[in-house]
Design an enzyme around this catalytic site. Structure first.
Site, PDB file in Angstrom:
ATOM      1  N   LEU A  89     -16.739  -5.795  13.269  1.00 52.76           N
ATOM      2  CA  LEU A  89     -15.658  -6.681  12.734  1.00 52.76           C
ATOM      3  C   LEU A  89     -15.216  -7.423  14.017  1.00 52.76           C
ATOM      4  O   LEU A  89     -14.686  -7.048  14.871  1.00 52.76           O
ATOM      5  CB  LEU A  89     -14.664  -6.225  11.970  1.00 52.76           C
ATOM      6  CG  LEU A  89     -14.101  -7.169  11.069  1.00 52.76           C
ATOM      7  CD1 LEU A  89     -13.284  -6.422   9.959  1.00 52.76           C
ATOM      8  CD2 LEU A  89     -13.030  -8.160  11.484  1.00 52.76           C
ATOM      9  N   SER A 117     -18.799  -4.976  17.554  1.00 53.34           N
ATOM     10  CA  SER A 117     -19.674  -6.207  17.269  1.00 53.34           C
ATOM     11  C   SER A 117     -19.900  -7.015  18.212  1.00 53.34           C
ATOM     12  O   SER A 117     -19.095  -6.908  19.475  1.00 53.34           O
ATOM     13  CB  SER A 117     -18.768  -7.033  16.433  1.00 53.34           C
ATOM     14  OG  SER A 117     -19.320  -8.384  16.390  1.00 53.34           O
ATOM     15  N   TYR A 140     -26.433  -8.539  17.450  1.00 50.50           N
ATOM     16  CA  TYR A 140     -27.455  -9.632  16.909  1.00 50.50           C
ATOM     17  C   TYR A 140     -28.329 -10.077  17.874  1.00 50.50           C
ATOM     18  O   TYR A 140     -28.170 -10.241  18.958  1.00 50.50           O
ATOM     19  CB  TYR A 140     -26.169 -10.832  16.663  1.00 50.50           C
ATOM     20  CG  TYR A 140     -25.188 -10.712  15.550  1.00 50.50           C
ATOM     21  CD1 TYR A 140     -25.723 -10.902  14.216  1.00 50.50           C
ATOM     22  CD2 TYR A 140     -24.020 -10.609  15.787  1.00 50.50           C
ATOM     23  CE1 TYR A 140     -24.862 -10.766  12.995  1.00 50.50           C
ATOM     24  CE2 TYR A 140     -22.821 -10.604  14.764  1.00 50.50           C
ATOM     25  CZ  TYR A 140     -23.678 -10.753  13.359  1.00 50.50           C
ATOM     26  OH  TYR A 140     -22.450 -10.602  12.327  1.00 50.50           O
ATOM     27  N   THR A 166     -27.736  -6.187  12.928  1.00 49.78           N
ATOM     28  CA  THR A 166     -27.365  -6.815  11.747  1.00 49.78           C
ATOM     29  C   THR A 166     -28.782  -7.803  11.178  1.00 49.78           C
ATOM     30  O   THR A 166     -29.042  -8.665  12.245  1.00 49.78           O
ATOM     31  CB  THR A 166     -26.359  -7.522  11.727  1.00 49.78           C
ATOM     32  OG1 THR A 166     -25.135  -6.603  12.031  1.00 49.78           O
ATOM     33  CG2 THR A 166     -25.846  -8.275  10.370  1.00 49.78           C
ATOM     34  N   LYS A 237     -28.668  -2.931   9.482  1.00 51.89           N
ATOM     35  CA  LYS A 237     -27.381  -3.236   8.695  1.00 51.89           C
ATOM     36  C   LYS A 237     -27.824  -4.658   7.970  1.00 51.89           C
ATOM     37  O   LYS A 237     -28.276  -5.261   8.436  1.00 51.89           O
ATOM     38  CB  LYS A 237     -26.198  -3.269   9.439  1.00 51.89           C
ATOM     39  CG  LYS A 237     -24.814  -3.604   8.767  1.00 51.89           C
ATOM     40  CD  LYS A 237     -23.708  -3.698   9.430  1.00 51.89           C
ATOM     41  CE  LYS A 237     -22.325  -4.241   8.687  1.00 51.89           C
ATOM     42  NZ  LYS A 237     -22.304  -5.423   8.098  1.00 51.89           N
ATOM     43  N   HIS A 261     -22.631  -7.530   3.972  1.00 48.74           N
ATOM     44  CA  HIS A 261     -21.675  -8.120   5.078  1.00 48.74           C
ATOM     45  C   HIS A 261     -20.345  -8.453   4.364  1.00 48.74           C
ATOM     46  O   HIS A 261     -19.836  -9.479   4.693  1.00 48.74           O
ATOM     47  CB  HIS A 261     -22.522  -9.345   5.359  1.00 48.74           C
ATOM     48  CG  HIS A 261     -22.398  -9.700   6.890  1.00 48.74           C
ATOM     49  ND1 HIS A 261     -23.228  -9.119   7.845  1.00 48.74           N
ATOM     50  CD2 HIS A 261     -21.481 -10.618   7.439  1.00 48.74           C
ATOM     51  CE1 HIS A 261     -22.978  -9.655   9.161  1.00 48.74           C
ATOM     52  NE2 HIS A 261     -21.857 -10.502   8.882  1.00 48.74           N
ATOM     53  N   ARG A 316     -12.779  -4.651   6.681  1.00 49.81           N
ATOM     54  CA  ARG A 316     -11.313  -5.432   6.591  1.00 49.81           C
ATOM     55  C   ARG A 316     -10.194  -4.717   6.754  1.00 49.81           C
ATOM     56  O   ARG A 316      -9.130  -5.089   7.321  1.00 49.81           O
ATOM     57  CB  ARG A 316     -11.257  -6.346   5.317  1.00 49.81           C
ATOM     58  CG  ARG A 316     -12.282  -7.362   5.236  1.00 49.81           C
ATOM     59  CD  ARG A 316     -12.104  -8.121   4.009  1.00 49.81           C
ATOM     60  NE  ARG A 316     -12.901  -9.423   4.048  1.00 49.81           N
ATOM     61  CZ  ARG A 316     -14.468  -9.359   3.631  1.00 49.81           C
ATOM     62  NH1 ARG A 316     -14.868  -8.408   3.027  1.00 49.81           N
ATOM     63  NH2 ARG A 316     -14.929 -10.498   3.420  1.00 49.81           N
TER      64      ARG A 316
END
Length: 370
Positions: A89, A117, A140, A166, A237, A261, A316
């Site tokens: 996150l 992340s 990424y 991801t 992911k 996501h 979250r």
């Protein structure tokens, strides 16, 4: 209560894991909260993720001896005390000055694997040093392969034990909720060292999506390169299709994360939980398959395991807990989820995670799947 007024204790009104979501607006500035809580488009997938869990009920069993019970398992060859990990996150200093540093400390205190992340608010090396807990690095793909390779090597050198790439967010519609709130995101600290390639002009009749945003999107060739470029196990992911899952398994990935996501990619796709059973059937019992998106309780964890997940990832909720009580909040959230799972297992007659299967859940006829 003003934003970032983090407490040094757990509030009395936190009685379950989901209570952190209800309390978070007192601790997170409204624009940042809109970014965190919001999702793409009309937020249909965001809502679908919760409805998918409500669709299932747990069928308890009687007279089972669970006094030797535990929640231990092995994931990618490493022992896990429980099947609850923290999802990647970004930009966690939006809710707490220490951001991912405190999240890492809280995760380690609760024996939970943390996935960091690419867009973390702190250098990935600093986060790795913040605790002794197990950590994965979420990657990424970057426009230049040299930058992607450098990120991989930084993660390896810092001690991360797996890569999570991801693949479902190369392009996405923005969160209208966040745009309307006027959120301002911080810079990408971990990408600051990499030069931004010059933008190539588009032809007059070119698409901003196909020839523009998707020009640098990864392909199967990029994934094959990644698998050859690292010594770490690679999980993918963003998987929602059984045929993709099978192809990924055959390509040699170490695991899958069934995820939409958190509703932040394409709006209107199925809930992650709804996609999980077909993916598990496709890849068989041995490949690690984690579930991400919509988890709010230990009973949600139980349902995901019953439908085929090896473990779950919590998104979250972790930053809601971080905003309320920093590392203490993250650790308490994870402990609470763990205890909620243990309660479900005990009442369902499951002494170990291996005892949890689809016979222990049934469809709730009162919930409309649409």
């Amino acid at each position: 209560m003003t934003a970032h007024a983090t407490l040094d204790h757990i509030p009395r009104d936190i009685l379950c894991a989901a209570d952190y979501e209800a309390l978070a607006p007192q601790f997170i500035a409204a624009p940042a909260l809109a970014y965190i809580a919001g999702a793409s488009g009309d937020e249909r997938t965001l809502r679908a993720n919760r409805r998918a869990f409500e669709r299932w009920q747990i069928l308890p069993r009687l007279l089972r001896d669970v006094t030797a019970g535990h929640t231990r398992s092995t994931v990618l060859g490493r022992p896990w005390r429980h099947p609850i990990a923290l999802a990647p996150l970004a930009y966690q200093t939006l809710v707490h000055p220490a951001g991912e540093i405190d999240t890492a400390r809280g995760a380690a205190a609760a024996a939970a694997c943390l996935t960091v992340s690419t867009l973390a608010s702190h250098p990935i090396e600093d986060i790795a040093r913040a605790s002794e807990g197990d950590k994965w690095f979420q990657l990424y793909f970057q426009p230049q392969r040299e930058a992607t390779l450098d990120l991989i090597q930084r993660a390896e050198q810092a001690g991360y034990t797996a890569l999570v790439v991801t693949l479902d967010a190369s392009v996405q519609s923005p969160s209208r909720r966040a745009v309307r709130a006027g959120v301002a995101l911080p810079g990408a600290v971990n990408l600051a060292r990499y030069a931004v390639p010059p933008q190539r002009a588009l032809a007059a009749d070119a698409s901003l999506i196909f020839q523009g945003a998707m020009r640098e999107a990864p392909t199967w060739a990029d994934l094959r390169w990644l698998l050859s470029a690292t010594r770490l196990p690679v999980l993918v992911k963003g998987v929602l299709r059984a045929d993709d899952a099978l192809a990924l398994r055959d390509a040699g990935v170490a695991g899958l994360i069934v995820s939409n996501h958190g509703g932040r990619a394409l709006d209107g796709v199925p809930a992650s939980l709804a996609a999980l059973p077909a993916i598990r059937r496709a890849v068989g019992a041995e490949l690690p398959v984690l579930l991400d998106s919509g988890v709010r309780s230990g009973s949600d964890v139980f349902k995901a395991l019953a439908l085929g997940a090896s473990a779950v990832m919590v998104g979250r909720l972790q930053v809601y807990a971080l905003s309320v009580a920093g590392a203490l909040g993250v650790a308490h959230l994870l402990r609470t989820l763990h205890q909620e799972l243990e309660l479900c297992m005990a009442m369902a007659g499951c002494a170990t995670l291996a005892d949890i299967d689809s016979t222990l859940i049934c469809e709730n006829s009162d919930v409309d799947p649409d």
